[in-house]
Write a protein that holds these residues in place. Structure first.
Motif, short mmCIF file in Angstrom:
data_model
loop_
_atom_site.label_atom_id
_atom_site.label_comp_id
_atom_site.label_asym_id
_atom_site.label_seq_id
_atom_site.Cartn_x
_atom_site.Cartn_y
_atom_site.Cartn_z
N LEU A 47 2.64 6.91 -16.14
CA LEU A 47 1.97 6.88 -17.44
C LEU A 47 0.54 7.39 -17.28
O LEU A 47 -0.18 6.97 -16.36
CB LEU A 47 1.97 5.46 -18.00
N PHE A 48 0.15 8.31 -18.12
CA PHE A 48 -1.15 8.98 -18.11
C PHE A 48 -1.27 10.00 -16.98
O PHE A 48 -2.27 10.70 -16.88
CB PHE A 48 -2.33 8.00 -18.07
N GLY A 49 -0.29 10.06 -16.08
CA GLY A 49 -0.24 11.10 -15.07
C GLY A 49 -1.35 11.09 -14.05
O GLY A 49 -1.70 12.13 -13.48
N LYS A 50 -1.91 9.91 -13.77
CA LYS A 50 -2.98 9.81 -12.78
C LYS A 50 -2.78 8.57 -11.90
O LYS A 50 -2.23 7.57 -12.35
CB LYS A 50 -4.36 9.74 -13.45
N ILE A 51 -3.23 8.70 -10.67
CA ILE A 51 -3.24 7.56 -9.76
C ILE A 51 -4.65 7.44 -9.19
O ILE A 51 -5.41 8.41 -9.22
CB ILE A 51 -2.18 7.71 -8.63
N ASP A 57 0.86 -1.19 0.00
CA ASP A 57 0.00 0.00 0.00
C ASP A 57 0.90 1.23 0.00
O ASP A 57 1.17 1.83 1.04
CB ASP A 57 -0.91 -0.03 1.23
N HIS A 58 1.38 1.60 -1.19
CA HIS A 58 2.34 2.70 -1.32
C HIS A 58 1.58 4.02 -1.38
O HIS A 58 0.90 4.32 -2.35
CB HIS A 58 3.19 2.51 -2.58
N ARG A 59 1.70 4.81 -0.32
CA ARG A 59 0.98 6.08 -0.21
C ARG A 59 1.96 7.24 -0.41
O ARG A 59 3.03 7.24 0.20
CB ARG A 59 0.30 6.19 1.15
N ILE A 60 1.55 8.18 -1.23
CA ILE A 60 2.40 9.35 -1.45
C ILE A 60 1.69 10.59 -0.93
O ILE A 60 0.45 10.66 -0.90
CB ILE A 60 2.77 9.51 -2.93
N GLU A 61 2.46 11.58 -0.54
CA GLU A 61 1.89 12.82 -0.03
C GLU A 61 1.65 13.79 -1.18
O GLU A 61 2.37 13.79 -2.18
CB GLU A 61 2.83 13.45 1.01
N GLN A 62 0.63 14.62 -1.02
CA GLN A 62 0.26 15.57 -2.07
C GLN A 62 1.44 16.46 -2.47
O GLN A 62 1.62 16.78 -3.65
CB GLN A 62 -0.90 16.46 -1.58
N VAL A 63 2.26 16.83 -1.48
CA VAL A 63 3.38 17.73 -1.76
C VAL A 63 4.40 17.09 -2.69
O VAL A 63 5.12 17.79 -3.42
CB VAL A 63 4.04 18.19 -0.43
N TRP A 123 3.59 14.94 -5.16
CA TRP A 123 2.97 14.54 -6.40
C TRP A 123 3.56 15.24 -7.64
O TRP A 123 3.78 14.58 -8.66
CB TRP A 123 1.46 14.75 -6.32
N PRO A 124 3.83 16.56 -7.60
CA PRO A 124 4.38 17.20 -8.82
C PRO A 124 5.68 16.55 -9.31
O PRO A 124 5.92 16.51 -10.52
CB PRO A 124 4.63 18.65 -8.37
N LYS A 125 6.48 16.03 -8.40
CA LYS A 125 7.73 15.36 -8.82
C LYS A 125 7.45 13.96 -9.35
O LYS A 125 8.13 13.49 -10.26
CB LYS A 125 8.69 15.26 -7.62
N ILE A 126 6.46 13.30 -8.79
CA ILE A 126 6.16 11.91 -9.17
C ILE A 126 5.31 11.82 -10.43
O ILE A 126 5.50 10.92 -11.25
CB ILE A 126 5.46 11.20 -7.99
N LYS A 127 4.41 12.78 -10.61
CA LYS A 127 3.44 12.73 -11.71
C LYS A 127 4.08 12.47 -13.08
O LYS A 127 3.56 11.62 -13.84
CB LYS A 127 2.62 14.01 -11.74
#
Length: 199
Positions: free
Chosen positions: A47-51, A31-37, A39-43
């Motif tokens: 692929l398709f830029g959505k999770i 359950d890999h959770r990322i923080e909103q802050v 997201w701009p680096k991860i996006k």
């Protein structure tokens, strides 16, 4: 058993239906959770830029409902016949159509609040009445056993009730369905242990 890795924000949101399916079926996953802050680096790497995305032995599935539908079929929660599966999909899509009308990403809080109030006051009652009529006197939304449509109802109604407590008080059958889902031992255990988030 495949290796599963779910990537989503540290929210219930669109990832929660997937987590419900894993929890109910007692399937181990990351359950890999990322923080909103972050997201701009991860996006740009997604692929398709959505999770959410789900990696299944390295193969990436995107779109939350496609992921959930895949898992539901794998675990026997999609409906027992092709007709039941179509009805389950129809109910899920109906609920999702409504949830997708909310301006979740709106930055102007006044505009956002007004839109939420309008949807919860003017649109939600009709949807709830239709769902209530569809459920009728049945124990589950489709067929004789729980499906992921019941899970999706619980997940989405939990979010709606955060914004409008008492929203489904006039629909005791829908409330009872929600309680039945949350009383399933595996789901109850997941709700108790999951990270506490607003949405």
């Amino acid at each position: 058993m495949p290796h599963y890795k779910l990537t989503y924000f540290n929210l219930r949101g669109r990832g929660e239906i997937i987590r419900y399916l894993f929890a109910y079926s007692d399937i181990k996953y990351e359950d890999h959770r990322i923080e909103q802050v972050d997201w701009p680096k991860i996006k740009p790497t997604i692929l398709f830029g959505k999770i959410p995305i789900l990696e299944v032995d390295g193969v990436i599935i995107h779109q939350s409902l496609a992921i959930a539908r895949y898992l539901a079929k794998e675990t026997g929660l999609a409906g027992q016949t092709p007709l039941e599966q179509a009805l389950v999909d129809a109910i899920v899509d109906t609920i999702d159509d409504f949830m997708s009308t909310f301006p979740w990403g709106e930055k102007n809080q006044d505009v956002k609040q007004q839109a939420f109030d309008d949807l919860l006051t003017n649109t939600a009652p009709g949807l709830l009445q239709d769902l209530n009529n569809f459920l009728g006197d049945n124990k589950w939304l489709v067929g004789k056993s729980v499906t992921w449509a019941d899970f999706y109802w619980d997940v989405c109604s939990t979010t709606l009730l955060f914004f409008r407590p008492g929203l489904i008080d006039n629909h005791p059958k829908l409330l009872a369905l929600k309680e039945k889902v949350q009383a399933l031992p595996a789901i109850a255990a997941w709700i108790k242990q999951r990270p506490v988030t607003t949405l």
